[in-house]
Motif scaffolding. Structure first.
Motif, PDB file in Angstrom:
ATOM      1  N   ASN A  68     -16.513 -11.881  15.339  1.00  0.00           N
ATOM      2  CA  ASN A  68     -17.136 -10.635  14.920  1.00  0.00           C
ATOM      3  C   ASN A  68     -17.837 -10.035  16.125  1.00  0.00           C
ATOM      4  N   LEU A 105     -14.005  -7.051  13.507  1.00  0.00           N
ATOM      5  CA  LEU A 105     -13.541  -8.426  13.332  1.00  0.00           C
ATOM      6  C   LEU A 105     -12.236  -8.605  14.090  1.00  0.00           C
ATOM      7  N   ALA A 133      -7.391 -11.985  10.385  1.00  0.00           N
ATOM      8  CA  ALA A 133      -8.569 -12.038  11.269  1.00  0.00           C
ATOM      9  C   ALA A 133      -8.590 -13.309  12.107  1.00  0.00           C
TER      10      ALA A 133
END
Length: 110
Positions: free
Chosen positions: A58, A69, A94
């Motif tokens: 992040n 992200l 992610a």
């Protein structure tokens, strides 16, 4: 890089080189805890979550909600991380490779 600050559940640590930051994170990566990295100021900063060969990062530009992200449209594997002492399972896209996380850290600290 000037001064880099790493914050973990074990405290804050100050570093003078990017490679020392990478070495510290490689050593602690097996703990599966989130690691926060910033410069001399609290923002911008990154939070790095690692689980084995996988990571999620992040990026926090400021404290008002400008957050990004990590993204990897090729990943389909679900991975659970520990963030702030709690299990966190981000969307599969992610999740990035640990080696890519180190590249992101190097880029952030430049």
């Amino acid at each position: 890089m000037g001064i880099g600050i790493i914050s973990t559940s074990k405290g804050n640590f100050t570093f003078q080189s990017t490679e020392d930051v990478i070495k510290f994170i490689r050593t602690g990566a097996q703990e599966n805890n989130d690691t926060w990295i910033s410069g001399e100021q609290p923002y911008p900063c990154i939070a790095v979550c690692i689980n084995g060969e996988y990571a999620a990062i992040n990026f926090f530009q400021n404290d008002t909600g400008d957050i990004w992200l990590s993204y990897n449209d090729k990943n389909r594997k679900e991975v659970t991380f520990i963030a702030d002492g709690n299990e966190w399972k981000p969307d599969a896209d992610a999740i990035i490779a640990l080696s890519d996380a180190f590249s992101c850290i190097r880029e952030f600290l430049v």
